[in-house]
Design a protein around this motif. Structure first.
Motif, PDB file in Angstrom:
ATOM      1  N   PRO A 155     -47.443 -11.373  84.176  1.00  0.00           N
ATOM      2  CA  PRO A 155     -48.659 -10.974  84.903  1.00  0.00           C
ATOM      3  C   PRO A 155     -49.903 -11.202  84.052  1.00  0.00           C
ATOM      4  O   PRO A 155     -50.017 -10.668  82.955  1.00  0.00           O
ATOM      5  CB  PRO A 155     -48.432  -9.486  85.198  1.00  0.00           C
ATOM      6  N   VAL A 194     -53.118 -11.423  88.377  1.00  0.00           N
ATOM      7  CA  VAL A 194     -53.486 -10.044  88.688  1.00  0.00           C
ATOM      8  C   VAL A 194     -54.981 -10.070  88.995  1.00  0.00           C
ATOM      9  O   VAL A 194     -55.808 -10.224  88.094  1.00  0.00           O
ATOM     10  CB  VAL A 194     -53.183  -9.089  87.518  1.00  0.00           C
ATOM     11  N   ALA A 228     -51.105  -5.682  83.538  1.00  0.00           N
ATOM     12  CA  ALA A 228     -50.995  -7.087  83.141  1.00  0.00           C
ATOM     13  C   ALA A 228     -50.489  -7.181  81.711  1.00  0.00           C
ATOM     14  O   ALA A 228     -50.575  -6.226  80.924  1.00  0.00           O
ATOM     15  CB  ALA A 228     -52.345  -7.786  83.268  1.00  0.00           C
TER      16      ALA A 228
END
Length: 428
Positions: A155, A194, A228
């Motif tokens: 992410p 993200v 993230a």
């Protein structure tokens, strides 16, 4: 006796001068009286990103057809757009490239999930438009030779920075650059973006000044806030030749807390009306740059962002050896102060909160992900932080144990797991 005459323009300017002086006096009085100050996070800002389902989207299809009526011309235009979009999709995603296999109108219509009208002009017998066509991934993937899932990145938090007119902005206002990334279909990309919506405290946390920060502690706090593992910074610089004229854009892909350079290119839009198309094209090109960097191993999460303590196994063994053998305590007899626990049993690890991101194509995928996490030994609770059907849902997991052990247990169940700092990303 001399008479002073004021022309209409002179009276107008003096009246405005008098009004300006009065307004300034009122403003000073308001400041002294203590005016209400709007908070920096208030105001109309933030663009919610679209949910990406993984379908194939082909945009910018130009059609110009005629028909017996306006409705007939529009229907023919949409059919023509589907054929052209299929040819374009095959060239970019097909196994062999070249010319796409011929498909009848019924098969093509069944593969199309939606037709997006970007711009259209409808006449009594003519239809001129620029359309986008979205193909259903499940029905189209077989024709393209795509089976299974493509490996995706960890992410990555995205900070889209726009430089225009000498001003840098991210989420302070609604910008066309932020809108271009919010409207980008990320489902077919190998990058797990993200995308913050830019509202609330996002305008305070994610600013242009963040790019020059090097503190890993600060970056870790920001990344944990959005779930993230690392960060990417797509940068757009726009310059205009004259108002309403051509717009030149320089686009740069950067990555990581050290602001590392990935790639750069330039595009030009003939006018303001063509600016959204140029920015959409730039987003796709930047995505290609980041995908290439991922394949070359340049988008691996920065290990310095992982704040997990590192243990020296040899030092731990030396300390245990220096303590000598463990003393056993008879049942019913209290242990002496400073003595080890009975049987040498170790104290249970304290429970911690772990973020788990699950690729959820539908509700069944979310249920399967939650059931898999609950089935791991040491998991004390699982709650949903956010649910995104067709995207990535976020779970808040209370777990007593090592993050690597949780990842290994999920891999044993058949999940593909990406490990981040106090976070996991799982998908089937």
């Amino acid at each position: 006796m001399a008479v002073l005459r004021l022309s209409r323009s002179t009276r107008f300017s003096r009246s405005w001068l008098a009004f300006g002086a009065g307004a300034a006096a009122l403003a000073v009085a308001g400041v002294l009286a203590g005016p209400a100050i709007m908070a920096q996070i208030e105001g109309d800002r933030g663009i919610a990103p679209i949910a990406s389902t993984g379908d194939f989207e082909v945009s910018g299809i130009e059609v110009n057809v005629s028909g017996t009526s306006a409705a007939d011309a529009r229907a023919k235009g949409w059919q023509e757009a589907e054929k052209l979009a299929w040819q374009k999709l095959w060239k970019t995603n097909g196994l062999g490239g070249g010319t796409a296999p011929a498909l009848d109108a019924g098969t093509l219509d069944a593969m199309v999930a939606a037709v997006v009208v970007e711009q259209e002009q409808i006449g009594p017998h003519r239809y001129i438009a620029r359309l986008g066509v979205t193909f259903d991934r499940a029905r189209t993937g077989g024709y393209l030779g795509m089976h299974g899932q493509v490996a995706r990145s960890a992410p990555l938090l995205i900070i889209p920075v726009l430089y225009e007119g000498g001003v840098a902005s991210v989420y302070e206002t609604r910008t066309p650059w932020q809108r271009a990334w919010a409207e980008f279909h990320t489902g077919e990309s190998a990058i797990d973006y993200v995308r913050p919506n830019g509202g609330g405290a996002d305008s305070l946390l994610l600013t242009e000044g963040q790019l020059s920060r090097r503190s890993r502690n600060w970056w870790r706090l920001v990344l944990d806030e959005f779930g993230a593992a690392d960060v990417i910074m797509p940068i757009a610089r726009l310059t205009r030749e004259f108002p309403g004229g051509p717009i030149h854009g320089t686009f740069t892909a950067r990555h990581g807390p050290d602001n590392r350079f990935i790639g750069q290119f330039e595009l030009t839009a003939p006018s303001d009306e063509q600016l959204p198309l140029m920015l959409a094209d730039a987003v796709h090109r930047l995505d290609a740059l980041y995908t290439g960097a991922l394949q070359q191993g340049q988008l691996a999460p920065d290990p310095s962002l992982n704040m997990a303590p590192q243990f020296d196994a040899k030092l731990i063994n030396q300390i245990l050896d220096s303590l000598g053998p463990v003393q056993q305590t008879a049942p019913g007899v209290a242990a002496q102060p400073g003595a080890p626990a009975a049987g040498g049993a170790a104290t249970a690890a304290p429970a911690a909160t772990v973020t788990v991101q699950v690729a959820t194509a539908d509700a069944a995928a979310l249920d399967a992900g939650m059931a898999a996490v609950r089935g791991v030994a040491g998991v004390q609770g699982v709650a949903t932080s956010s649910v995104a059907m067709g995207g990535t849902s976020v779970l808040r997991v209370t777990y007593s144990g090592d993050l690597d052990a949780l990842a290994a247990a999920l891999r044993a169940q058949g999940w593909k797991v990406t490990t981040g700092a106090n976070a996991l990303s799982i998908r089937k």
